[in-house]
Design an enzyme around this catalytic site. Structure first.
Site, PDB file in Angstrom:
ATOM      1  N   GLY A   1     -81.432 -22.410  90.279  1.00 45.34           N
ATOM      2  CA  GLY A   1     -81.422 -23.061  91.590  1.00 45.34           C
ATOM      3  C   GLY A   1     -81.589 -22.033  92.452  1.00 45.34           C
ATOM      4  N   GLN A   2     -82.019 -20.794  92.394  1.00 42.44           N
ATOM      5  CA  GLN A   2     -82.056 -19.951  93.443  1.00 42.44           C
ATOM      6  C   GLN A   2     -83.276 -20.469  94.349  1.00 42.44           C
ATOM      7  OE1 GLN A   2     -81.471 -19.021  90.330  1.00 42.44           O
ATOM      8  NE2 GLN A   2     -80.765 -16.912  90.171  1.00 42.44           N
ATOM      9  N   PRO A   3     -83.245 -20.117  96.081  1.00 38.16           N
ATOM     10  CA  PRO A   3     -84.243 -20.584  96.712  1.00 38.16           C
ATOM     11  C   PRO A   3     -85.518 -20.311  96.102  1.00 38.16           C
ATOM     12  CG  PRO A   3     -82.578 -19.748  98.051  1.00 38.16           C
ATOM     13  CD  PRO A   3     -82.311 -19.418  96.570  1.00 38.16           C
ATOM     14  N   GLY A   4     -86.105 -19.181  95.762  1.00 41.66           N
ATOM     15  CA  GLY A   4     -87.091 -18.765  95.113  1.00 41.66           C
ATOM     16  C   GLY A   4     -87.458 -19.625  93.976  1.00 41.66           C
ATOM     17  N   LEU A   5     -86.660 -20.278  93.287  1.00 37.94           N
ATOM     18  CA  LEU A   5     -87.079 -20.663  91.931  1.00 37.94           C
ATOM     19  C   LEU A   5     -87.167 -22.068  91.962  1.00 37.94           C
ATOM     20  CD1 LEU A   5     -84.380 -18.804  89.750  1.00 37.94           C
ATOM     21  CD2 LEU A   5     -86.986 -18.378  89.904  1.00 37.94           C
TER      22      LEU A   5
END
Ligand SMILES: Nc1nc2c(ncn2[C@@H]2O[C@H](COP(=O)(O)OP(=O)(O)O)[C@@H](O)[C@H]2O)c(=O)[nH]1
Ligand SMILES: [Mg+2]
Length: 176
Positions: free
Chosen positions: A77-81
């Protein structure tokens, strides 16, 4: 004749498989929840919380309930993912969206990520379960600062939800 009966037998006893996406911003508790589900509903012992590391790719969990096989896809759920999420939408039957109910400073981020999920055409009509996590289970209290599922629903104020099957629930991934 054999193939006819075999087909009928397979139809009667085969279990339908559904794909369930577990989405939400990082640290919401998605993987903890999935590991707990595995322990409770399958023969595989899920990882304890202290052995869970941030998800970079995909975690898969399979459980069987009554006549169905549920395959859970837990994504990072990290922004980049988050851009990877939509690759799974077409094959998903339902979405579980997990929110850390104790982390009010990240509600806005959670809300906008969820709104984007709901806008995607491949998920139109997919049932949605929104979990106010780190909250409670029955009379067991997890984090004292966690808001209730009703408060969370008010905060999210999701206009588009009226057209789909949805449910809010307060849970604790630790407790299951
Ligand atoms: N108090 C509490 N902490 C939780 C719960 N679920 C997860 N956590 C913690 O929240 C952090 C992130 O959990 P994780 O499952 O990796 O989140 P994910 O990034 O959404 O997969 C970890 O430190 C977990 O131990 C819960 O139900 N209650
Ligand atoms: Mg994770």
């Amino acid at each position: 004749m054999f193939s006819l009966f075999y087909g009928l037998w397979k139809y009667m006893f085969s279990k339908t498989e559904f794909h369930v996406l577990i989405l939400g911003i990082d640290k919401a508790g998605k993987t903890t929840l999935l590991e707990k589900l595995k322990s409770q509903f399958s023969s595989i012992e899920g990882l304890p919380p202290d052995r869970i590391v941030p998800t970079v790719g995909l975690n898969i969990g399979r459980i069987e309930v009554s006549n169905s096989k549920l395959v859970f896809w837990d994504l990072g759920g990290q922004p980049g993912l988050r851009t990877i999420w939509e690759k799974y939408y077409e094959e998903a039957h339902a979405v579980v969206y997990v929110i850390d109910a104790a982390c009010t400073s990240r509600f806005e981020d959670s809300k906008s990520a969820l709104e984007k999920v709901l806008r995607h055409e491949d998920l139109q009509g997919a049932p949605l379960l929104i979990l106010a996590n780190k909250q409670r289970c029955f009379n067991w209290q997890d984090l004292p600062d966690a808001v209730s599922s009703e408060e969370l629903a008010r905060y999210l104020d999701l206009k588009k939800l009226d057209e789909r099957v949805y449910m809010f629930e307060a849970v604790s991934g630790y407790d299951g």
